[in-house]
Design an enzyme around this catalytic site. Structure first.
Site, PDB file in Angstrom:
ATOM      1  N   THR A 182    -100.586  -1.949  -0.999  1.00 56.17           N
ATOM      2  CA  THR A 182     -99.993  -3.219  -1.146  1.00 56.17           C
ATOM      3  C   THR A 182     -99.669  -3.584  -2.805  1.00 56.17           C
ATOM      4  O   THR A 182     -99.856  -4.543  -2.629  1.00 56.17           O
ATOM      5  CB  THR A 182     -99.934  -4.481  -0.301  1.00 56.17           C
ATOM      6  OG1 THR A 182    -101.547  -5.098  -1.164  1.00 56.17           O
ATOM      7  CG2 THR A 182    -100.076  -3.525   1.337  1.00 56.17           C
TER       8      THR A 182
ATOM      9  N   GLU B 165    -109.792  -7.572   5.171  1.00 54.01           N
ATOM     10  CA  GLU B 165    -110.490  -6.709   3.975  1.00 54.01           C
ATOM     11  C   GLU B 165    -111.343  -7.568   3.444  1.00 54.01           C
ATOM     12  O   GLU B 165    -110.202  -7.732   2.073  1.00 54.01           O
ATOM     13  CB  GLU B 165    -110.645  -5.094   4.443  1.00 54.01           C
ATOM     14  CG  GLU B 165    -111.842  -4.606   3.847  1.00 54.01           C
ATOM     15  CD  GLU B 165    -113.303  -4.685   4.176  1.00 54.01           C
ATOM     16  OE1 GLU B 165    -112.714  -4.222   5.818  1.00 54.01           O
ATOM     17  OE2 GLU B 165    -114.175  -5.037   4.069  1.00 54.01           O
TER      18      GLU B 165
ATOM     19  N   ARG C 245    -115.902  -5.368  -1.165  1.00 52.25           N
ATOM     20  CA  ARG C 245    -115.608  -5.210  -2.912  1.00 52.25           C
ATOM     21  C   ARG C 245    -116.465  -3.975  -3.538  1.00 52.25           C
ATOM     22  O   ARG C 245    -117.326  -3.228  -2.967  1.00 52.25           O
ATOM     23  CB  ARG C 245    -117.418  -6.902  -3.413  1.00 52.25           C
ATOM     24  CG  ARG C 245    -116.599  -7.611  -3.315  1.00 52.25           C
ATOM     25  CD  ARG C 245    -118.063  -8.524  -4.232  1.00 52.25           C
ATOM     26  NE  ARG C 245    -119.099  -7.941  -2.647  1.00 52.25           N
ATOM     27  CZ  ARG C 245    -119.738  -8.511  -2.880  1.00 52.25           C
ATOM     28  NH1 ARG C 245    -120.842  -9.967  -3.985  1.00 52.25           N
ATOM     29  NH2 ARG C 245    -121.054  -8.900  -2.111  1.00 52.25           N
TER      30      ARG C 245
ATOM     31  N   ASN D  59    -108.940 -14.923  -2.424  1.00 49.71           N
ATOM     32  CA  ASN D  59    -109.436 -14.157  -3.690  1.00 49.71           C
ATOM     33  C   ASN D  59    -107.924 -14.992  -4.350  1.00 49.71           C
ATOM     34  O   ASN D  59    -109.078 -14.935  -5.552  1.00 49.71           O
ATOM     35  CB  ASN D  59    -108.296 -12.688  -3.185  1.00 49.71           C
ATOM     36  CG  ASN D  59    -109.012 -11.888  -3.084  1.00 49.71           C
ATOM     37  OD1 ASN D  59    -109.835 -11.428  -2.559  1.00 49.71           O
ATOM     38  ND2 ASN D  59    -108.523 -10.976  -2.936  1.00 49.71           N
TER      39      ASN D  59
ATOM     40  N   PHE E 280    -119.366 -15.660  -8.443  1.00 50.98           N
ATOM     41  CA  PHE E 280    -118.904 -16.154  -9.493  1.00 50.98           C
ATOM     42  C   PHE E 280    -118.701 -16.311 -10.626  1.00 50.98           C
ATOM     43  O   PHE E 280    -117.905 -16.959 -11.109  1.00 50.98           O
ATOM     44  CB  PHE E 280    -117.376 -15.716  -8.727  1.00 50.98           C
ATOM     45  CG  PHE E 280    -116.896 -14.108  -7.565  1.00 50.98           C
ATOM     46  CD1 PHE E 280    -116.123 -13.670  -8.379  1.00 50.98           C
ATOM     47  CD2 PHE E 280    -117.825 -13.819  -6.911  1.00 50.98           C
ATOM     48  CE1 PHE E 280    -115.692 -12.428  -7.785  1.00 50.98           C
ATOM     49  CE2 PHE E 280    -117.596 -12.869  -6.128  1.00 50.98           C
ATOM     50  CZ  PHE E 280    -116.590 -12.369  -6.355  1.00 50.98           C
ATOM     51  N   LEU E 281    -119.857 -16.847 -11.558  1.00 52.46           N
ATOM     52  CA  LEU E 281    -119.653 -17.982 -12.357  1.00 52.46           C
ATOM     53  C   LEU E 281    -120.550 -17.298 -13.452  1.00 52.46           C
ATOM     54  O   LEU E 281    -121.286 -17.401 -13.823  1.00 52.46           O
ATOM     55  CB  LEU E 281    -121.370 -19.092 -11.609  1.00 52.46           C
ATOM     56  CG  LEU E 281    -120.388 -19.959 -11.457  1.00 52.46           C
ATOM     57  CD1 LEU E 281    -121.297 -20.968 -11.426  1.00 52.46           C
ATOM     58  CD2 LEU E 281    -118.883 -20.102 -11.994  1.00 52.46           C
TER      59      LEU E 281
ATOM     60  N   ALA F 279    -119.195 -14.934 -16.953  1.00 53.62           N
ATOM     61  CA  ALA F 279    -118.370 -15.313 -17.753  1.00 53.62           C
ATOM     62  C   ALA F 279    -117.845 -13.910 -18.741  1.00 53.62           C
ATOM     63  O   ALA F 279    -119.042 -12.630 -18.555  1.00 53.62           O
ATOM     64  CB  ALA F 279    -118.423 -15.340 -19.228  1.00 53.62           C
TER      65      ALA F 279
ATOM     66  N   CYS G 162    -107.458  -6.151  -6.570  1.00 57.31           N
ATOM     67  CA  CYS G 162    -107.166  -7.214  -6.008  1.00 57.31           C
ATOM     68  C   CYS G 162    -106.728  -8.678  -6.459  1.00 57.31           C
ATOM     69  O   CYS G 162    -105.326  -8.911  -6.302  1.00 57.31           O
ATOM     70  CB  CYS G 162    -108.150  -6.936  -4.904  1.00 57.31           C
ATOM     71  SG  CYS G 162    -108.304  -5.509  -3.719  1.00 57.31           S
TER      72      CYS G 162
HETATM   73  P1  NAD Z   1    -105.821   2.723  -1.749  1.00 54.36           P
HETATM   74  O1  NAD Z   1    -104.545   3.387  -2.429  1.00 54.36           O
HETATM   75  O2  NAD Z   1    -106.835   3.517  -2.259  1.00 54.36           O
HETATM   76  O3  NAD Z   1    -105.156   3.565  -0.896  1.00 54.36           O
HETATM   77  C1  NAD Z   1    -104.628   3.638  -0.351  1.00 54.36           C
HETATM   78  C2  NAD Z   1    -104.040   5.191   0.242  1.00 54.36           C
HETATM   79  O4  NAD Z   1    -103.070   4.698   1.671  1.00 54.36           O
HETATM   80  C3  NAD Z   1    -103.490   6.096  -0.184  1.00 54.36           C
HETATM   81  O5  NAD Z   1    -104.848   7.678   0.058  1.00 54.36           O
HETATM   82  C4  NAD Z   1    -102.409   6.240  -0.081  1.00 54.36           C
HETATM   83  O6  NAD Z   1    -102.062   8.111  -0.403  1.00 54.36           O
HETATM   84  C5  NAD Z   1    -102.158   6.374   1.912  1.00 54.36           C
HETATM   85  N1  NAD Z   1    -100.701   6.356   1.483  1.00 54.36           N
HETATM   86  C6  NAD Z   1    -100.152   5.442   2.171  1.00 54.36           C
HETATM   87  N2  NAD Z   1     -99.420   5.039   2.920  1.00 54.36           N
HETATM   88  C7  NAD Z   1     -99.496   7.151   3.871  1.00 54.36           C
HETATM   89  C8  NAD Z   1     -98.860   6.582   4.861  1.00 54.36           C
HETATM   90  N3  NAD Z   1     -97.349   5.964   5.387  1.00 54.36           N
HETATM   91  N4  NAD Z   1     -99.242   7.638   5.883  1.00 54.36           N
HETATM   92  C9  NAD Z   1    -100.744   8.017   5.663  1.00 54.36           C
HETATM   93  N5  NAD Z   1    -101.295   7.492   4.397  1.00 54.36           N
HETATM   94  C10 NAD Z   1    -101.004   6.416   3.268  1.00 54.36           C
HETATM   95  O7  NAD Z   1    -105.953   1.890  -1.649  1.00 54.36           O
HETATM   96  P2  NAD Z   1    -107.264   0.550  -1.026  1.00 54.36           P
HETATM   97  O8  NAD Z   1    -107.550   0.108  -2.459  1.00 54.36           O
HETATM   98  O9  NAD Z   1    -107.971   1.365  -0.080  1.00 54.36           O
HETATM   99  O10 NAD Z   1    -106.433  -0.813  -0.514  1.00 54.36           O
HETATM  100  C11 NAD Z   1    -105.960  -0.679   0.221  1.00 54.36           C
HETATM  101  C12 NAD Z   1    -105.392  -1.855   0.692  1.00 54.36           C
HETATM  102  O11 NAD Z   1    -106.554  -2.663   1.524  1.00 54.36           O
HETATM  103  C13 NAD Z   1    -104.287  -3.219  -0.294  1.00 54.36           C
HETATM  104  O12 NAD Z   1    -103.490  -3.879   0.562  1.00 54.36           O
HETATM  105  C14 NAD Z   1    -105.629  -3.369  -0.811  1.00 54.36           C
HETATM  106  O13 NAD Z   1    -105.127  -4.679  -1.246  1.00 54.36           O
HETATM  107  C15 NAD Z   1    -106.529  -4.159   0.501  1.00 54.36           C
HETATM  108  N6  NAD Z   1    -107.975  -4.116  -0.051  1.00 54.36           N
HETATM  109  C16 NAD Z   1    -108.567  -3.423  -1.197  1.00 54.36           C
HETATM  110  C17 NAD Z   1    -109.237  -3.783  -1.737  1.00 54.36           C
HETATM  111  C18 NAD Z   1    -110.460  -3.176  -2.618  1.00 54.36           C
HETATM  112  O14 NAD Z   1    -111.622  -3.340  -2.305  1.00 54.36           O
HETATM  113  N7  NAD Z   1    -109.448  -1.682  -3.192  1.00 54.36           N
HETATM  114  C19 NAD Z   1    -110.362  -4.527  -0.773  1.00 54.36           C
HETATM  115  C20 NAD Z   1    -110.011  -5.525   0.575  1.00 54.36           C
HETATM  116  C21 NAD Z   1    -108.536  -5.103   0.281  1.00 54.36           C
END
Ligand code: NAD
Length: 469
Positions: A86, A151, A154, A211, A252-253, A255, A263
């Site tokens: 997203t 989710e 980290r 966040n 988270f303190l 610097a 995120c």
């Molecule tokens: P990412 O970019 O690593 O992975 C997303 C995956 O989705 C990609 O591999 C992409 O090819 C796939 N994708 C997109 N559209 C698709 C579809 N229609 N069908 C199948 N696959 C599809 O993203 P991420 O870091 O895993 O984050 C995913 C979500 O989780 C986001 O909203 C993010 O904010 C949230 N999030 C991420 C973290 C983090 O640490 N990365 C932690 C908590 C929440």
């Protein structure tokens, strides 16, 4: 349970593997054929400690599969998680929900009777309502449910975070989704993890509020670090003194150069946009976003200042590229802006990172990447620490000093003790320390005082204030 996970990135791959290790049958789907082919050949698309072993163990046990075939993955699934990206929409600053809505449209006609669709992606409040409407256009009412399960893992400690979270948040509007998710998370309830069931919209907002709060905490300590530099105090001592207050807490303190990652930057912006759309002022979050952007811009100038204000033709060694230690994620990493700023001043960049170079190489121009940190600092006019990997903080300062052309160290993570670096002959610029460094005896007396609560360096890394998510 049969589970389908749509989107096999950081969140999809980690959560899918963890659900499989509880004995569920999990099928992870992605549109990226190369990613899926790689996973089926045992190649992980991301670096995450412990993940490779977990994936292989569950694949070998027949509980975890990777596919591009949406029909095969979804048609028997009791729960379908949406874990697609997203990202921020460049012009608007809000979250781009096109991947979430596309996934909802794709899965809608494939769902079995009674399936529960769960958004695990971080999505603005009300997204679940839209997902429900999209699915309702292809399925009769009462045959499916839509829930939210944000989710909180980290990167860098994702598996530990998944199995031992501070809480699991379930946003459910129906008995069907509430029961399905409580059954899935039963192993956690048995382990006394707090499971919080809320309205779907509340669950969506909890993620953004969390966040935004963490980002604010980071920027609070970063600004205090600036003050420390002016008034002859030491940010680490200050952070310990503040963090010992249970109402505040020590996490988270730490610097640093400003928060990055996939995120905090995008989620704070998306939250502001939601607030704006509803005519609400979130001034603290606005200030956090602005202060972080300004800080990241300033870091390059800090290095230039350490070089005496003249950079043209000089060489700077950058140690650490990823947005924090423990991950290969380069999204919004402070190193990017720092390097680009230095390059604008005619500075040549050499860079080392233990795992981030492949991703960094696709994002940075005209950088000489080095596999070895000592080779990186060789003949450099200054070294800048941007990520506090252990392989960086454990380097020999004496050896670095001898290899470099000039003894200038800019430590943006306080990876080295200021006093150690000064003793090794460096002119040190660090974060939140006045110059000259606090006298040795004072440091020792304080360290002794706080020993019972002082964390190990690796724990510090996990809880790092600049870590982000
Ligand atoms: P990412 O970019 O690593 O992975 C997303 C995956 O989705 C990609 O591999 C992409 O090819 C796939 N994708 C997109 N559209 C698709 C579809 N229609 N069908 C199948 N696959 C599809 O993203 P991420 O870091 O895993 O984050 C995913 C979500 O989780 C986001 O909203 C993010 O904010 C949230 N999030 C991420 C973290 C983090 O640490 N990365 C932690 C908590 C929440």
């Amino acid at each position: 349970m049969n589970i389908a996970v749509i989107g096999t990135g950081y969140v999809g791959l980690v959560s899918g593997s963890c659900f499989a290790s509880w004995g569920n049958k999990v099928s992870c789907v992605d549109k990226d054929t190369r990613k899926i082919d790689g996973l089926n050949c045992g190649l992980l698309p991301i670096y995450e400690p412990g993940l490779e072993a977990l994936v292989k163990q569950n694949q070998a046990g027949g509980r975890l599969t990777f596919t591009t075939d949406l029909v095969a993955a979804v048609q028997d699934a009791d729960i379908v998680f949406i874990t697609v990206g997203t990202p921020t929409r460049a012009e608007q600053g809000d979250a781009d929900l096109s991947f979430v809505y596309a996934a909802a449209r794709d899965i809608a006609p494939l769902l079995k009777f009674g399936a529960v669709v769960v958004t695990k992606s971080t999505v603005p409040v009300g997204t679940g309502d839209v997902v429900a409407r999209i699915i309702a256009s292809a399925r009769p009412p009462g045959t499916f449910a839509v829930a939210s399960n944000p989710e909180f893992l980290r990167e860098g400690s994702a598996i530990d975070d998944f199995f031992s979270p501070d809480r699991v948040v379930i946003g459910a509007e129906s008995e069907l989704s509430r029961r399905a998710l409580l059954a899935l998370y039963e192993p956690m309830a048995s382990a006394n993890v707090r499971i919080l069931v809320t309205k779907r919209r509340t669950a969506e907002l909890i993620k953004y509020a969390s966040n935004a709060f963490l980002a604010t905490k980071i920027m609070f300590i970063n600004e205090l670090a600036d003050l420390c530099e002016k008034v002859g105090t030491d940010i680490e001592e200050l952070a310990i003194g503040v963090g010992l207050d249970k109402r505040i807490g020590s996490a988270f303190l730490k610097a640093g150069p400003g928060y990055g990652g996939s995120c905090f930057p995008k989620d704070t912006l998306a939250l502001l946009r939601t607030a704006q759309d509803h005519g609400v002022a979130l001034r603290i979050v606005e200030e956090t976003v602005a202060a972080n952007a300004a800080r990241k811009r300033r870091m390059g100038l800090k290095v230039l200042e350490a070089l005496g204000g003249e950079g043209n033709g000089k060489t700077v060694a950058v140690l650490g590229l990823t947005f924090k230690a423990g991950t290969d994620d380069m999204r919004e990493a402070p190193s990017i802006q720092l390097i680009e700023t230095l390059q604008r001043f005619g500075i040549h960049i050499r860079a080392y990172d233990p795992v981030g170079i492949p991703n960094a190489a696709g994002m940075l121009r005209d950088v000489v990447f080095c596999e070895d940190p000592y080779a990186c600092v060789q003949d450099a006019d200054a070294t800048v620490v941007v990520t506090d990997w252990e392989s960086i903080s454990e380097l020999s300062l004496e050896r670095m000093r001898h290899l470099m052309r000039s003894p200038i160290l800019v430590d943006l993570r306080n990876a080295f003790l200021h006093s150690d670096a000064a003793a090794a002959g460096f002119q040190v610029t660090s974060i939140g320390h006045s110059i000259p460094a606090p006298a040795e005896p004072e440091r020792h007396s304080v360290v002794t005082l706080v020993q019972p609560v002082h964390r190990s360096r690796s724990e510090d890394v996990r809880q790092a204030g600049t870590a982000g998510r």
